[in-house]
Write an enzyme that holds these catalytic residues in place. Sequence first.
Site, PDB file in Angstrom:
ATOM      1  N   ARG A  88       0.798  -1.215   0.000  1.00  0.00           N
ATOM      2  CA  ARG A  88       0.000   0.000   0.000  1.00  0.00           C
ATOM      3  C   ARG A  88       0.832   1.266   0.000  1.00  0.00           C
ATOM      4  NH1 ARG A  88      -5.324  -2.070   2.381  1.00  0.00           N
ATOM      5  NH2 ARG A  88      -6.631  -0.272   1.978  1.00  0.00           N
ATOM      6  N   ARG A 160     -18.977  -2.185   8.589  1.00  0.00           N
ATOM      7  CA  ARG A 160     -17.631  -1.946   9.110  1.00  0.00           C
ATOM      8  C   ARG A 160     -17.544  -0.578   9.787  1.00  0.00           C
ATOM      9  NH1 ARG A 160     -13.339  -3.642   4.491  1.00  0.00           N
ATOM     10  NH2 ARG A 160     -12.416  -1.682   5.160  1.00  0.00           N
ATOM     11  N   ARG A 171      -9.736   7.555   3.917  1.00  0.00           N
ATOM     12  CA  ARG A 171      -9.116   6.364   3.305  1.00  0.00           C
ATOM     13  C   ARG A 171      -8.819   6.626   1.839  1.00  0.00           C
ATOM     14  NH1 ARG A 171     -13.718   2.436   4.629  1.00  0.00           N
ATOM     15  NH2 ARG A 171     -12.625   0.933   3.306  1.00  0.00           N
TER      16      ARG A 171
HETATM   17  P1  AP5 Z   1      -9.050  -2.922   3.714  1.00  0.00           P
HETATM   18  O1  AP5 Z   1      -9.934  -3.860   4.398  1.00  0.00           O
HETATM   19  O2  AP5 Z   1      -8.052  -3.448   2.774  1.00  0.00           O
HETATM   20  O3  AP5 Z   1      -9.966  -1.813   3.029  1.00  0.00           O
HETATM   21  P2  AP5 Z   1      -9.849  -0.994   1.648  1.00  0.00           P
HETATM   22  O4  AP5 Z   1      -8.611  -1.128   0.881  1.00  0.00           O
HETATM   23  O5  AP5 Z   1     -10.206   0.372   2.068  1.00  0.00           O
HETATM   24  O6  AP5 Z   1     -10.821  -1.695   0.733  1.00  0.00           O
HETATM   25  P3  AP5 Z   1     -12.271  -2.141   1.036  1.00  0.00           P
HETATM   26  O7  AP5 Z   1     -12.258  -3.470   1.728  1.00  0.00           O
HETATM   27  O8  AP5 Z   1     -13.035  -1.044   1.730  1.00  0.00           O
HETATM   28  O9  AP5 Z   1     -12.890  -2.215  -0.429  1.00  0.00           O
HETATM   29  P4  AP5 Z   1     -12.740  -3.250  -1.599  1.00  0.00           P
HETATM   30  O10 AP5 Z   1     -11.978  -2.618  -2.707  1.00  0.00           O
HETATM   31  O11 AP5 Z   1     -12.242  -4.588  -1.117  1.00  0.00           O
HETATM   32  O12 AP5 Z   1     -14.256  -3.351  -2.059  1.00  0.00           O
HETATM   33  P5  AP5 Z   1     -15.336  -4.513  -1.837  1.00  0.00           P
HETATM   34  O13 AP5 Z   1     -15.056  -5.654  -2.757  1.00  0.00           O
HETATM   35  O14 AP5 Z   1     -15.519  -4.811  -0.396  1.00  0.00           O
HETATM   36  O15 AP5 Z   1      -8.256  -2.033   4.784  1.00  0.00           O
HETATM   37  C1  AP5 Z   1      -8.884  -1.493   5.917  1.00  0.00           C
HETATM   38  C2  AP5 Z   1      -7.862  -0.798   6.805  1.00  0.00           C
HETATM   39  O16 AP5 Z   1      -6.882  -1.756   7.263  1.00  0.00           O
HETATM   40  C3  AP5 Z   1      -7.035   0.301   6.147  1.00  0.00           C
HETATM   41  O17 AP5 Z   1      -7.713   1.543   6.135  1.00  0.00           O
HETATM   42  C4  AP5 Z   1      -5.783   0.316   7.017  1.00  0.00           C
HETATM   43  O18 AP5 Z   1      -6.026   0.973   8.239  1.00  0.00           O
HETATM   44  C5  AP5 Z   1      -5.582  -1.170   7.312  1.00  0.00           C
HETATM   45  N1  AP5 Z   1      -4.718  -1.807   6.292  1.00  0.00           N
HETATM   46  C6  AP5 Z   1      -5.099  -2.759   5.404  1.00  0.00           C
HETATM   47  N2  AP5 Z   1      -4.050  -3.093   4.613  1.00  0.00           N
HETATM   48  C7  AP5 Z   1      -3.007  -2.345   5.015  1.00  0.00           C
HETATM   49  C8  AP5 Z   1      -1.656  -2.231   4.576  1.00  0.00           C
HETATM   50  N3  AP5 Z   1      -1.166  -2.949   3.560  1.00  0.00           N
HETATM   51  N4  AP5 Z   1      -0.855  -1.330   5.216  1.00  0.00           N
HETATM   52  C9  AP5 Z   1      -1.298  -0.602   6.248  1.00  0.00           C
HETATM   53  N5  AP5 Z   1      -2.573  -0.659   6.707  1.00  0.00           N
HETATM   54  C10 AP5 Z   1      -3.424  -1.523   6.102  1.00  0.00           C
HETATM   55  O19 AP5 Z   1     -16.635  -3.756  -2.418  1.00  0.00           O
HETATM   56  C11 AP5 Z   1     -17.195  -2.640  -1.738  1.00  0.00           C
HETATM   57  C12 AP5 Z   1     -18.736  -2.661  -1.876  1.00  0.00           C
HETATM   58  O20 AP5 Z   1     -19.078  -2.447  -3.243  1.00  0.00           O
HETATM   59  C13 AP5 Z   1     -19.382  -4.017  -1.490  1.00  0.00           C
HETATM   60  O21 AP5 Z   1     -20.617  -3.758  -0.885  1.00  0.00           O
HETATM   61  C14 AP5 Z   1     -19.553  -4.761  -2.828  1.00  0.00           C
HETATM   62  O22 AP5 Z   1     -20.651  -5.669  -2.803  1.00  0.00           O
HETATM   63  C15 AP5 Z   1     -19.810  -3.572  -3.786  1.00  0.00           C
HETATM   64  N6  AP5 Z   1     -19.262  -3.796  -5.128  1.00  0.00           N
HETATM   65  C16 AP5 Z   1     -18.080  -4.401  -5.440  1.00  0.00           C
HETATM   66  N7  AP5 Z   1     -17.879  -4.388  -6.769  1.00  0.00           N
HETATM   67  C17 AP5 Z   1     -18.939  -3.744  -7.310  1.00  0.00           C
HETATM   68  C18 AP5 Z   1     -19.307  -3.411  -8.665  1.00  0.00           C
HETATM   69  N8  AP5 Z   1     -18.545  -3.746  -9.704  1.00  0.00           N
HETATM   70  N9  AP5 Z   1     -20.477  -2.740  -8.859  1.00  0.00           N
HETATM   71  C19 AP5 Z   1     -21.261  -2.403  -7.804  1.00  0.00           C
HETATM   72  N10 AP5 Z   1     -20.985  -2.694  -6.510  1.00  0.00           N
HETATM   73  C20 AP5 Z   1     -19.833  -3.358  -6.255  1.00  0.00           C
END
Ligand code: AP5
Length: 219
Positions: A88, A160, A171
């Site tokens: 990241r 969440r 974020r």
């Molecule tokens: P993390 O859990 O990794 O969160 P993120 O990167 O912010 O990503 P998300 O999980 O929120 O989203 P996603 O892209 O996976 O989307 P999703 O598929 O769920 O990290 C959380 C925290 O942990 C960070 O802020 C940090 O503090 C820490 N952290 C993690 N990794 C770290 C690292 N390497 N270094 C340091 N700190 C770290 O989809 C989202 C929604 O949209 C769902 O409801 C889904 O059903 C919907 N959806 C998905 N695709 C579509 C589509 N094509 N069309 C319509 N809806 C859709």
Amino acid sequence: MNIILLGPPGSGKGTQAKRLEEKFKIPQLSPGDMLRKAVAMKTPLGLKAKSYMDKGELVPDQIIVQMMKERLEEKDAQEGFILDGFPRNPQQAQALDKMLKESGREITAVVEIAVPLTEIVERLSLRRTCANCGAVYHLKNNPPSSAGVCGQCGTSLVQRDDDREEIIQKRHEVYESQTKPLSRHYAQKGLLVRLNGALPISTMTQELMVKLREKARTA
Ligand code: AP5
């Protein structure tokens, strides 16, 4: 296949990672999921990470790099993996390069998923997840068959803590300033593949499969 998924919060990394996991039979390695488990279990790591996660900030590199190094050494990750949320920032990317080199492995492709911020806020406000098995839903786009309950394991769904609008904005800023620059790093290595995250979930998976197979053929 050793795949990295890059993309802002809510771009669909986790959703696509789970689909790739099934198709390629390789594990999704998500530091976010691992940290949330540690938070739920109130381990020392979880207690430390929570303060950063609640603010939408990155957890310190030292913690993340060690955690991911151990995870990448596990048996199920030897035949391939999908990194969802790691690296990241440039320090983490460097650490990953080093650990893969030491174990004689290489990245096959880095997928950058792009979605506009307005769509991200809508997606994350309506996201619900299963704290037990990690399944991800969206109240409109991908609802569970029975309201409020995970279709895979029957556990109640939760929102969440970091899916509140002000934290989502933070974020997103962190992504733009610290993670987005990695796309250049991987483009220079000839590994970058771009994916339109505004497409429907299944269309994205189809496109992703085509692009990954192409990349694997030319690797
Ligand atoms: P993390 O859990 O990794 O969160 P993120 O990167 O912010 O990503 P998300 O999980 O929120 O989203 P996603 O892209 O996976 O989307 P999703 O598929 O769920 O990290 C959380 C925290 O942990 C960070 O802020 C940090 O503090 C820490 N952290 C993690 N990794 C770290 C690292 N390497 N270094 C340091 N700190 C770290 O989809 C989202 C929604 O949209 C769902 O409801 C889904 O059903 C919907 N959806 C998905 N695709 C579509 C589509 N094509 N069309 C319509 N809806 C859709």
